[in-house]
Design an enzyme around this catalytic site. Structure first.
Site, PDB file in Angstrom:
ATOM      1  N   ASP A 102       0.506  -4.973  10.942  1.00 38.56           N
ATOM      2  CA  ASP A 102      -0.079  -3.768  10.354  1.00 38.56           C
ATOM      3  C   ASP A 102       0.605  -2.554  10.983  1.00 38.56           C
ATOM      4  O   ASP A 102       0.457  -2.305  12.182  1.00 38.56           O
ATOM      5  CB  ASP A 102      -1.582  -3.765  10.695  1.00 38.56           C
ATOM      6  CG  ASP A 102      -2.376  -2.838   9.809  1.00 38.56           C
ATOM      7  OD1 ASP A 102      -3.545  -3.154   9.524  1.00 38.56           O
ATOM      8  OD2 ASP A 102      -1.814  -1.813   9.380  1.00 38.56           O
ATOM      9  N   ASP A 203      -0.075   0.928   6.389  1.00 39.58           N
ATOM     10  CA  ASP A 203      -1.319   1.712   6.415  1.00 39.58           C
ATOM     11  C   ASP A 203      -1.149   3.034   5.661  1.00 39.58           C
ATOM     12  O   ASP A 203      -0.190   3.762   5.902  1.00 39.58           O
ATOM     13  CB  ASP A 203      -1.663   1.999   7.891  1.00 39.58           C
ATOM     14  CG  ASP A 203      -3.021   2.640   8.039  1.00 39.58           C
ATOM     15  OD1 ASP A 203      -3.998   2.012   7.644  1.00 39.58           O
ATOM     16  OD2 ASP A 203      -3.078   3.772   8.532  1.00 39.58           O
ATOM     17  N   GLU A 258      -1.169  -0.207   1.724  1.00 40.48           N
ATOM     18  CA  GLU A 258      -2.559   0.190   1.527  1.00 40.48           C
ATOM     19  C   GLU A 258      -2.522   1.471   0.710  1.00 40.48           C
ATOM     20  O   GLU A 258      -1.901   2.458   1.115  1.00 40.48           O
ATOM     21  CB  GLU A 258      -3.261   0.435   2.861  1.00 40.48           C
ATOM     22  CG  GLU A 258      -4.744   0.574   2.656  1.00 40.48           C
ATOM     23  CD  GLU A 258      -5.426   1.481   3.638  1.00 40.48           C
ATOM     24  OE1 GLU A 258      -4.744   2.275   4.292  1.00 40.48           O
ATOM     25  OE2 GLU A 258      -6.651   1.372   3.764  1.00 40.48           O
ATOM     26  N   HIS A 330     -11.638  -4.717   7.591  1.00 38.79           N
ATOM     27  CA  HIS A 330     -12.167  -4.043   8.785  1.00 38.79           C
ATOM     28  C   HIS A 330     -12.728  -2.661   8.477  1.00 38.79           C
ATOM     29  O   HIS A 330     -13.305  -2.010   9.350  1.00 38.79           O
ATOM     30  CB  HIS A 330     -11.040  -3.938   9.819  1.00 38.79           C
ATOM     31  CG  HIS A 330      -9.919  -3.097   9.306  1.00 38.79           C
ATOM     32  ND1 HIS A 330      -9.109  -3.481   8.257  1.00 38.79           N
ATOM     33  CD2 HIS A 330      -9.511  -1.872   9.648  1.00 38.79           C
ATOM     34  CE1 HIS A 330      -8.247  -2.526   7.989  1.00 38.79           C
ATOM     35  NE2 HIS A 330      -8.471  -1.536   8.813  1.00 38.79           N
ATOM     36  N   ASP A 331     -12.507  -2.196   7.236  1.00 37.45           N
ATOM     37  CA  ASP A 331     -12.963  -0.851   6.856  1.00 37.45           C
ATOM     38  C   ASP A 331     -14.215  -0.857   6.008  1.00 37.45           C
ATOM     39  O   ASP A 331     -14.668   0.219   5.586  1.00 37.45           O
ATOM     40  CB  ASP A 331     -11.876  -0.150   6.011  1.00 37.45           C
ATOM     41  CG  ASP A 331     -10.727   0.350   6.841  1.00 37.45           C
ATOM     42  OD1 ASP A 331      -9.633   0.510   6.289  1.00 37.45           O
ATOM     43  OD2 ASP A 331     -10.920   0.551   8.058  1.00 37.45           O
TER      44      ASP A 331
HETATM   45  O1  ISL Z   1     -10.082   5.123   1.615  1.00 40.89           O
HETATM   46  C1  ISL Z   1     -10.905   4.934   2.495  1.00 40.89           C
HETATM   47  C2  ISL Z   1     -12.129   5.825   2.669  1.00 40.89           C
HETATM   48  O2  ISL Z   1     -13.270   5.099   2.294  1.00 40.89           O
HETATM   49  C3  ISL Z   1     -10.758   3.755   3.391  1.00 40.89           C
HETATM   50  O3  ISL Z   1     -10.241   2.647   2.672  1.00 40.89           O
HETATM   51  C4  ISL Z   1      -9.806   4.020   4.566  1.00 40.89           C
HETATM   52  O4  ISL Z   1     -10.249   4.993   5.445  1.00 40.89           O
HETATM   53  C5  ISL Z   1      -8.448   4.485   4.075  1.00 40.89           C
HETATM   54  O5  ISL Z   1      -8.064   3.637   3.035  1.00 40.89           O
HETATM   55  C6  ISL Z   1      -7.387   4.372   5.182  1.00 40.89           C
HETATM   56  O6  ISL Z   1      -7.600   3.195   5.962  1.00 40.89           O
HETATM   57  C7  ISL Z   1      -6.557   2.897   6.903  1.00 40.89           C
HETATM   58  O7  ISL Z   1      -6.152   4.048   7.643  1.00 40.89           O
HETATM   59  C8  ISL Z   1      -7.103   4.635   8.524  1.00 40.89           C
HETATM   60  C9  ISL Z   1      -7.832   3.627   9.421  1.00 40.89           C
HETATM   61  O8  ISL Z   1      -8.980   4.258   9.975  1.00 40.89           O
HETATM   62  C10 ISL Z   1      -8.271   2.408   8.618  1.00 40.89           C
HETATM   63  O9  ISL Z   1      -8.836   1.432   9.494  1.00 40.89           O
HETATM   64  C11 ISL Z   1      -7.076   1.840   7.888  1.00 40.89           C
HETATM   65  O10 ISL Z   1      -7.407   0.657   7.161  1.00 40.89           O
HETATM   66  C12 ISL Z   1      -6.319   5.609   9.384  1.00 40.89           C
HETATM   67  O11 ISL Z   1      -5.240   4.929   9.956  1.00 40.89           O
END
Ligand code: ISL
Ligand code: CA
Length: 553
Positions: A102, A203, A258, A330-331
């Site tokens: 990641d 990410d 992502e 994890h989110d």
């Molecule tokens: O879009 C979102 C808000 O609900 C979530 O899916 C998420 O915060 C966003 O997609 C980004 O997530 C990723 O980056 C973030 C980190 O906090 C998350 O854990 C990661 O998956 C910042 O790096």
């Protein structure tokens, strides 16, 4: 040219996501680590999965669970050493398992040497590795909100300018407009790919191209602001293509991006065999139960909308590109608590959701713990949260007079802590996760829900998952076949067909607590039951509460 029909490993893979901090503590300090994963590679292999996606393991002050990287070339000391990383990678490869790492390239930690230099002076060579702008009459350069509450700009006294951080103020956004920065990122990606890493989860890749006019957002709907202002920037395709040319095309590496803010209308812009990503994670279904206020403004969701989103995204990728399928990570809260029934029909609905994940078209990503039906946790107070998004969310909520009790209810439904409780290995104290003091509250239901018990119970969620994975592998049409949902069925039924050549499977899912009669035209097609989530024989003509069946037609 599109490789829709090409056979590649990542189309046929079932991916298992490990959040290292919560998987297994190998040295008794209460924090999960690489040793803990190495010691459980046989368990991972026993699941029948093909690849592991590891959340970030790089050096980090851990402001946002490791998504704030302060050194891209070293392992987070709490997680272990580079030698242990090499041991982990070798251990996975020996078991024919692939590793997807990641990488967080939209922002770094503010403790990264680049940012430490950048903030020193306006003419520092690293100044333009980040976005610095003067304020406007004592206010931030624009009205962009951070994902974690407050402004997306932070004033830095040393030079009297603001820097951009879409996430926490310890996560300054990297300036991809700067070719010197991009080259640094290409170098660090090559470092890990040279070690033999098989995939990269990128990410927030959808946000790396900024609209550098930095004009205000004109909507209070945060997900719209993501789509219109943070994601899909003017040079996004160009940057992805350059990374592909400079790095990814030179390795056999899966790239999954992502993509918050990416929609069915533009997803294919970013996927391409030679010039784009292989897959994206899209969030259509993951925002279904989020109101205008975002995560902590939960609203009811309907299976009708849920089905429609799966159809829309499957249509997007049916002739080009490739889909990813996930129901939790994890989110997000635990899938059985969010989409299923984690009380009376905990076992049936856990298995039903795993059936959906493993029969849908697209590469399934299973979040660790969902294979044993781990559930949400109930925090007694916000102070028990270990997640910056919940902690800052509470500060914002307090400002507008929301009572802690009400905020906590929303956080216990939708917060990220739910997904980060330690993996429940056994019914022993501390769930067999650690011999020390766990960094995060362990779900008390580990006494009942744990891998140890389930390993021996043929009817457990875990052993159902293993059988369901084998079923997916035994029927390539579940990977390469068509997808056709049945329209016009009652709202609580999700029924779809997968077909390839002469073979036809029907997947029947009852997303409700009620026995539901099957339409005649469905029942007549059902021949052999391949797998079902009730231990006894399926009753013809109906589906029991949360019953899942996979039939040969
Ligand atoms: O879009 C979102 C808000 O609900 C979530 O899916 C998420 O915060 C966003 O997609 C980004 O997530 C990723 O980056 C973030 C980190 O906090 C998350 O854990 C990661 O998956 C910042 O790096
Ligand atoms: Ca540890």
């Amino acid at each position: 040219m599109d490789r829709k029909t090409d056979r590649v490993w990542w189309k046929e893979a079932v991916v298992y996501q490990i959040y290292p901090r919560s998987f297994k503590d190998g040295n008794g300090d209460g924090v999960g680590d690489l040793r803990g994963i190495i010691d459980n590679l046989d368990y991972i292999q026993s699941l029948g999965v093909d690849a592991v996606w590891l959340n970030p393991i790089f050096k980090s002050p851990n402001d946002d669970g490791g998504y704030d990287i302060s050194d891209y070339y070293s392992i987070q000391p709490e997680f272990g050493t580079m030698q242990e990383f090499d041991e982990l990678l070798a251990g996975l490869h020996q078991r024919k398992l692939k590793l997807i790492m990641d990488l967080v390239l939209n922002h770094s930690s503010d403790e990264h040497v680049w940012f430490q230099a950048s903030r020193k002076s306006k003419d520092n060579p690293y100044r333009d590795y980040y976005f610095w702008r003067p304020g406007k009459a004592g206010s931030p350069p624009n009205n962009w909100p951070s994902f974690f509450g407050g402004s997306a700009w932070q004033l830095d006294e040393a030079t009297g300018e603001y820097y951009l951080h879409l996430f926490s103020k310890k996560q300054p956004d990297l300036n991809w407009e700067n070719p010197a920065l991009r080259n640094e990122l290409y170098q660090l990606m090559k470092f890990w790919l040279e070690k033999g890493v098989d995939g990269l989860r990128l990410d927030v890749i959808s946000a790396i191209s900024k609209r550098i006019d930095f004009s205000d957002t004109t909507t209070s709907d945060f997900n719209e602001t993501i789509r219109l202002k943070y994601a899909n920037g003017p040079r996004l395709k160009e940057f992805i293509k350059e990374a592909k040319d400079q790095v990814w095309n030179n390795y056999d590496v899966l790239t999954v991006g992502e993509g918050p803010g990416i929609t069915p209308l533009n997803a294919l812009d970013y996927l391409h065999e030679k010039e784009g990503l292989d897959m994206i994670f899209h969030f259509g279904h993951m925002f279904l139960d989020q109101g205008k206020g975002g995560r902590f403004d939960p609203v009811p969701w309907s299976l009708k909308d849920f089905k429609a989103i799966f159809k829309t995204w499957d249509d997007t990728f049916k002739d080009h590109g490739w889909g990813s399928v996930f129901l939790g990570n994890h989110d997000f809260p635990r899938m059985v608590s969010r989409w299923g029934n984690d009380t009376r029909y905990w076992s049936e609905s856990s298995k039903l959701l795993l059936t959906l994940l493993l029969t849908m078209r697209g590469t399934p990503f299973i979040f660790m713990g969902d294979e044993i039906g781990m559930t949400n946790i109930s925090l007694k107070s916000v102070s028990e949260s270990q997640d910056i998004e919940t902690k800052t969310g509470w500060l914002e909520a307090k400002k507008i007079g929301i009572a802690e009790r009400d905020f906590l209810k929303a956080a216990n439904y939708a917060g990220r802590d739910n997904a980060r409780t330690p993996f429940q290995w056994s019914g022993l104290q501390k769930a067999g996760f650690t011999v020390g003091t766990p960094w995060m509250k362990i779900n008390p239901n580990h006494a009942r829900i744990n891998a140890g018990f389930q390993d021996y119970d043929p009817n457990s969620v875990l052993n159902y998952f293993r059988r369901m994975v084998k079923t997916r592998k035994a029927h390539p049409l579940l990977t390469y076949g068509s997808y056709k949902p049945l329209e016009g069925v009652v709202d609580n039924l999700f029924i779809f067909l997968r077909e390839k050549g002469q073979e036809k499977l029907m997947i029947l899912l009852n997303f409700s607590n009620d026995v539901t009669i099957l339409p005649k035209e469905v029942s007549v097609q059902l021949n052999t039951l391949l797998i079902g989530n009730y231990p006894d024989q399926h009753v013809q003509g109906e589906l029991r509460p949360w019953e899942a069946c996979v039939y040969q037609c």
